[in-house]
Design a protein around this motif. Structure first.
Motif, PDB file in Angstrom:
ATOM      1  N   ARG A 101       0.846  -1.200   0.000  1.00 43.01           N
ATOM      2  CA  ARG A 101       0.000   0.000   0.000  1.00 43.01           C
ATOM      3  C   ARG A 101       0.879   1.247   0.000  1.00 43.01           C
ATOM      4  O   ARG A 101       1.864   1.331   0.728  1.00 43.01           O
ATOM      5  CB  ARG A 101      -0.914   0.002   1.237  1.00 43.01           C
ATOM      6  CG  ARG A 101      -1.891  -1.155   1.246  1.00 43.01           C
ATOM      7  CD  ARG A 101      -2.655  -1.224   2.553  1.00 43.01           C
ATOM      8  NE  ARG A 101      -3.600  -0.121   2.703  1.00 43.01           N
ATOM      9  CZ  ARG A 101      -4.840  -0.126   2.215  1.00 43.01           C
ATOM     10  NH1 ARG A 101      -5.276  -1.175   1.532  1.00 43.01           N
ATOM     11  NH2 ARG A 101      -5.646   0.888   2.413  1.00 43.01           N
ATOM     12  N   ILE A 102       0.509   2.199  -0.832  1.00 43.60           N
ATOM     13  CA  ILE A 102       1.234   3.467  -0.920  1.00 43.60           C
ATOM     14  C   ILE A 102       0.239   4.618  -0.893  1.00 43.60           C
ATOM     15  O   ILE A 102      -0.944   4.447  -1.154  1.00 43.60           O
ATOM     16  CB  ILE A 102       2.110   3.543  -2.201  1.00 43.60           C
ATOM     17  CG1 ILE A 102       1.240   3.377  -3.438  1.00 43.60           C
ATOM     18  CG2 ILE A 102       3.214   2.507  -2.173  1.00 43.60           C
ATOM     19  CD1 ILE A 102       2.022   3.537  -4.744  1.00 43.60           C
ATOM     20  N   ARG A 103       0.774   5.814  -0.597  1.00 42.83           N
ATOM     21  CA  ARG A 103      -0.093   6.980  -0.480  1.00 42.83           C
ATOM     22  C   ARG A 103      -0.062   7.814  -1.760  1.00 42.83           C
ATOM     23  O   ARG A 103       1.007   8.097  -2.309  1.00 42.83           O
ATOM     24  CB  ARG A 103       0.353   7.841   0.709  1.00 42.83           C
ATOM     25  CG  ARG A 103      -0.702   8.844   1.163  1.00 42.83           C
ATOM     26  CD  ARG A 103      -0.299   9.469   2.494  1.00 42.83           C
ATOM     27  NE  ARG A 103      -0.195   8.484   3.548  1.00 42.83           N
ATOM     28  CZ  ARG A 103      -1.247   7.978   4.213  1.00 42.83           C
ATOM     29  NH1 ARG A 103      -2.474   8.353   3.881  1.00 42.83           N
ATOM     30  NH2 ARG A 103      -1.063   7.105   5.180  1.00 42.83           N
ATOM     31  N   PHE A 104      -1.248   8.188  -2.232  1.00 42.26           N
ATOM     32  CA  PHE A 104      -1.382   9.056  -3.403  1.00 42.26           C
ATOM     33  C   PHE A 104      -1.864  10.418  -2.902  1.00 42.26           C
ATOM     34  O   PHE A 104      -3.054  10.602  -2.625  1.00 42.26           O
ATOM     35  CB  PHE A 104      -2.376   8.459  -4.401  1.00 42.26           C
ATOM     36  CG  PHE A 104      -1.937   7.131  -4.965  1.00 42.26           C
ATOM     37  CD1 PHE A 104      -1.142   7.069  -6.097  1.00 42.26           C
ATOM     38  CD2 PHE A 104      -2.324   5.939  -4.353  1.00 42.26           C
ATOM     39  CE1 PHE A 104      -0.729   5.845  -6.621  1.00 42.26           C
ATOM     40  CE2 PHE A 104      -1.917   4.716  -4.861  1.00 42.26           C
ATOM     41  CZ  PHE A 104      -1.111   4.671  -5.995  1.00 42.26           C
ATOM     42  N   GLN A 105      -0.911  11.360  -2.772  1.00 39.95           N
ATOM     43  CA  GLN A 105      -1.210  12.646  -2.146  1.00 39.95           C
ATOM     44  C   GLN A 105      -2.265  13.450  -2.906  1.00 39.95           C
ATOM     45  O   GLN A 105      -3.155  14.059  -2.298  1.00 39.95           O
ATOM     46  CB  GLN A 105       0.074  13.487  -2.022  1.00 39.95           C
ATOM     47  CG  GLN A 105       1.067  12.994  -0.990  1.00 39.95           C
ATOM     48  CD  GLN A 105       1.963  11.892  -1.537  1.00 39.95           C
ATOM     49  OE1 GLN A 105       1.846  11.508  -2.696  1.00 39.95           O
ATOM     50  NE2 GLN A 105       2.866  11.388  -0.701  1.00 39.95           N
ATOM     51  N   LYS A 106      -2.173  13.464  -4.232  1.00 36.98           N
ATOM     52  CA  LYS A 106      -3.091  14.289  -5.015  1.00 36.98           C
ATOM     53  C   LYS A 106      -4.535  13.812  -4.868  1.00 36.98           C
ATOM     54  O   LYS A 106      -5.457  14.618  -4.709  1.00 36.98           O
ATOM     55  CB  LYS A 106      -2.676  14.250  -6.493  1.00 36.98           C
ATOM     56  CG  LYS A 106      -3.365  15.295  -7.374  1.00 36.98           C
ATOM     57  CD  LYS A 106      -2.863  16.681  -7.045  1.00 36.98           C
ATOM     58  CE  LYS A 106      -3.448  17.726  -7.978  1.00 36.98           C
ATOM     59  NZ  LYS A 106      -2.873  17.647  -9.340  1.00 36.98           N
ATOM     60  N   SER A 107      -4.727  12.495  -4.894  1.00 34.86           N
ATOM     61  CA  SER A 107      -6.076  11.933  -4.765  1.00 34.86           C
ATOM     62  C   SER A 107      -6.484  11.695  -3.316  1.00 34.86           C
ATOM     63  O   SER A 107      -7.626  11.300  -3.041  1.00 34.86           O
ATOM     64  CB  SER A 107      -6.166  10.606  -5.526  1.00 34.86           C
ATOM     65  OG  SER A 107      -5.996  10.787  -6.906  1.00 34.86           O
ATOM     66  N   LYS A 108      -5.510  11.886  -2.385  1.00 35.14           N
ATOM     67  CA  LYS A 108      -5.756  11.667  -0.960  1.00 35.14           C
ATOM     68  C   LYS A 108      -6.239  10.233  -0.689  1.00 35.14           C
ATOM     69  O   LYS A 108      -7.245  10.012   0.010  1.00 35.14           O
ATOM     70  CB  LYS A 108      -6.766  12.688  -0.423  1.00 35.14           C
ATOM     71  CG  LYS A 108      -6.273  14.121  -0.516  1.00 35.14           C
ATOM     72  CD  LYS A 108      -7.287  15.115   0.021  1.00 35.14           C
ATOM     73  CE  LYS A 108      -6.757  16.549  -0.084  1.00 35.14           C
ATOM     74  NZ  LYS A 108      -7.742  17.540   0.398  1.00 35.14           N
ATOM     75  N   LEU A 109      -5.494   9.275  -1.252  1.00 40.27           N
ATOM     76  CA  LEU A 109      -5.846   7.869  -1.111  1.00 40.27           C
ATOM     77  C   LEU A 109      -4.659   7.076  -0.573  1.00 40.27           C
ATOM     78  O   LEU A 109      -3.507   7.476  -0.760  1.00 40.27           O
ATOM     79  CB  LEU A 109      -6.261   7.279  -2.467  1.00 40.27           C
ATOM     80  CG  LEU A 109      -7.546   7.827  -3.093  1.00 40.27           C
ATOM     81  CD1 LEU A 109      -7.705   7.290  -4.508  1.00 40.27           C
ATOM     82  CD2 LEU A 109      -8.765   7.469  -2.254  1.00 40.27           C
ATOM     83  N   TYR A 110      -4.973   5.957   0.073  1.00 41.39           N
ATOM     84  CA  TYR A 110      -3.945   5.033   0.565  1.00 41.39           C
ATOM     85  C   TYR A 110      -4.309   3.660   0.037  1.00 41.39           C
ATOM     86  O   TYR A 110      -5.115   2.939   0.612  1.00 41.39           O
ATOM     87  CB  TYR A 110      -3.917   5.053   2.095  1.00 41.39           C
ATOM     88  CG  TYR A 110      -2.768   4.269   2.704  1.00 41.39           C
ATOM     89  CD1 TYR A 110      -1.441   4.539   2.363  1.00 41.39           C
ATOM     90  CD2 TYR A 110      -3.022   3.251   3.628  1.00 41.39           C
ATOM     91  CE1 TYR A 110      -0.397   3.825   2.925  1.00 41.39           C
ATOM     92  CE2 TYR A 110      -1.979   2.529   4.213  1.00 41.39           C
ATOM     93  CZ  TYR A 110      -0.679   2.825   3.846  1.00 41.39           C
ATOM     94  OH  TYR A 110       0.374   2.112   4.405  1.00 41.39           O
ATOM     95  N   GLU A 111      -3.757   3.306  -1.131  1.00 45.30           N
ATOM     96  CA  GLU A 111      -4.149   2.108  -1.865  1.00 45.30           C
ATOM     97  C   GLU A 111      -2.975   1.172  -2.073  1.00 45.30           C
ATOM     98  O   GLU A 111      -1.819   1.593  -2.062  1.00 45.30           O
ATOM     99  CB  GLU A 111      -4.705   2.494  -3.249  1.00 45.30           C
ATOM    100  CG  GLU A 111      -5.967   3.325  -3.229  1.00 45.30           C
ATOM    101  CD  GLU A 111      -7.208   2.464  -3.316  1.00 45.30           C
ATOM    102  OE1 GLU A 111      -7.073   1.216  -3.327  1.00 45.30           O
ATOM    103  OE2 GLU A 111      -8.311   3.034  -3.361  1.00 45.30           O
TER     104      GLU A 111
END
Length: 360
Positions: free
Chosen positions: A162-172
């Motif tokens: 799992r990694i964080r996508f800052q722009k989309s504000k997701l942790y997928e």
């Protein structure tokens, strides 16, 4: 008015190509998805062999995707990190799709595979969208309001890394966008589509991205997938016809702008239902053409290739003698038209804003 396509070796009506690509562009602007799933069947109906229809529509999608992605880049509505993760899967899926395409082309069954793929996928997606669209219309008529979960969890969300996508504000999980990209790339390589009509719902319902970032990110992914599909089809099969691509791109870009304006005044639920009906109709038409009208295609492709004009002779010679250069030029041609269209649109948009300020 007919024009001869030196690579596809068929004659097509210029006005019909412009009109259809314009209509598909309008539909693309209205529905927010690429028009490859409509334009490729239309090209087949006009007599363009399926293998050439797939390759040239992929090149057309490249141009329109570059145009749309550039616009979203200027608006800062694009998640590059998420897009690149999907692209990783898309590259693998595209290579697998090209391998599958090559296998069936070698057996002489690629035309039927393309037709069946369109028939089944359009039927499945069209039926699902029609049921959902009619349900939403009925709820709106009865004024029924149903609260939905913000994000439904599936097995794919339990994958590791799992990694964080800052722009989309997701942790997928990184595997979520990669698997989605793999499916989209595979389908794009075989069917000559951008895959947006699969990618966009996946971004909404599976990844859970913010709506404002979805169109730009989807177009960003489509650029990379379309580049690979265009180049591999050009290099392996010599199936890119620049004359056809030019007509498709010009008609599509104009249509997309008109569709986006028209979409501002039409209810989204009604649009979804109309799109579903359109998908089902195209699927039925492909089924009819595949099983009951094969003789029409075989007659359409019997064209004399001995009397070519200088431009057609030059295009055919370059595609045969320098396939790598020809493929790269096809990509550069589409990208240039796409970027140019985006900046022309921005230029006229700025002029319009200035005019309204002065009028005010």
């Amino acid at each position: 008015m007919d024009i001869f396509l030196p690579i596809a070796e068929v004659s097509v009506n210029i006005l019909a190509i412009f009109a259809l690509s314009g209509v598909v562009g309008i539909l693309s602007g209205l529905f927010g998805v690429g028009g490859g799933f409509l334009m490729t069947p239309f090209l087949i109906f006009l007599g363009v062999p399926p293998t050439f229809a797939v390759a040239n529509e992929a090149n057309n999608i490249l141009a329109t995707s570059v145009s749309g992605s550039t616009t979203h880049y200027l608006k800062n509505t694009l998640d590059y990190k998420m897009g690149l993760m999907i692209v990783v899967g898309g590259i693998v899926g595209t290579l697998l799709g090209i391998w599958t395409f090559t296998y069936f082309k070698g057996t002489g069954k690629i035309d039927i595979v393309i037709s069946l793929a369109y028939m089944y996928i359009l039927a499945i997606i069209g039926t699902a969208m029609l049921i959902e669209g009619l349900g939403e219309i009925e709820k709106a008529r009865k004024k029924i309001i149903i609260k939905k979960k913000l994000h439904v969890h599936y097995w794919i969300h339990g994958l590791p890394l799992r990694i964080r996508f800052q722009k989309s504000k997701l942790y997928e999980s990184a595997f979520t966008p990669i698997i989605i990209g793999l499916i989209v790339g595979f389908i794009a390589a075989i069917m000559g589509i951008g895959g947006a009509f699969i990618l966009v719902p996946a971004m909404i319902y599976i990844i859970g991205m913010p709506t404002r970032l979805i169109p730009g990110t989807s177009l960003f992914v489509t650029i990379f997938v379309s580049v690979i599909v265009t180049f591999l089809h050009s290099f392996n099969y010599g199936s890119i016809d620049l004359i056809l691509v030019a007509m498709l791109v010009l008609g599509s870009i104009i249509g997309v702008q008109a569709g986006q304006k028209l979409g501002e005044s039409i209810d989204s639920t009604e649009i979804k239902t109309l799109l579903a009906v359109l998908l089902l109709l195209v699927g039925i038409a492909i089924a009819y053409d595949t099983f009951f009208a094969e003789h029409l295609v075989s007659e359409a492709i019997k064209i004399d290739v001995n009397d070519l004009n200088p431009l057609s002779m030059f295009i055919k010679k370059i595609s045969i003698e320098m396939p790598i250069l020809y493929g790269l030029f096809s990509i550069l041609f589409a990208v240039t038209l796409g970027v140019g269209a985006a900046f022309v649109r921005k230029f006229f948009s700025n002029i319009r804003k200035k005019y309204f300020k002065k009028s005010a």
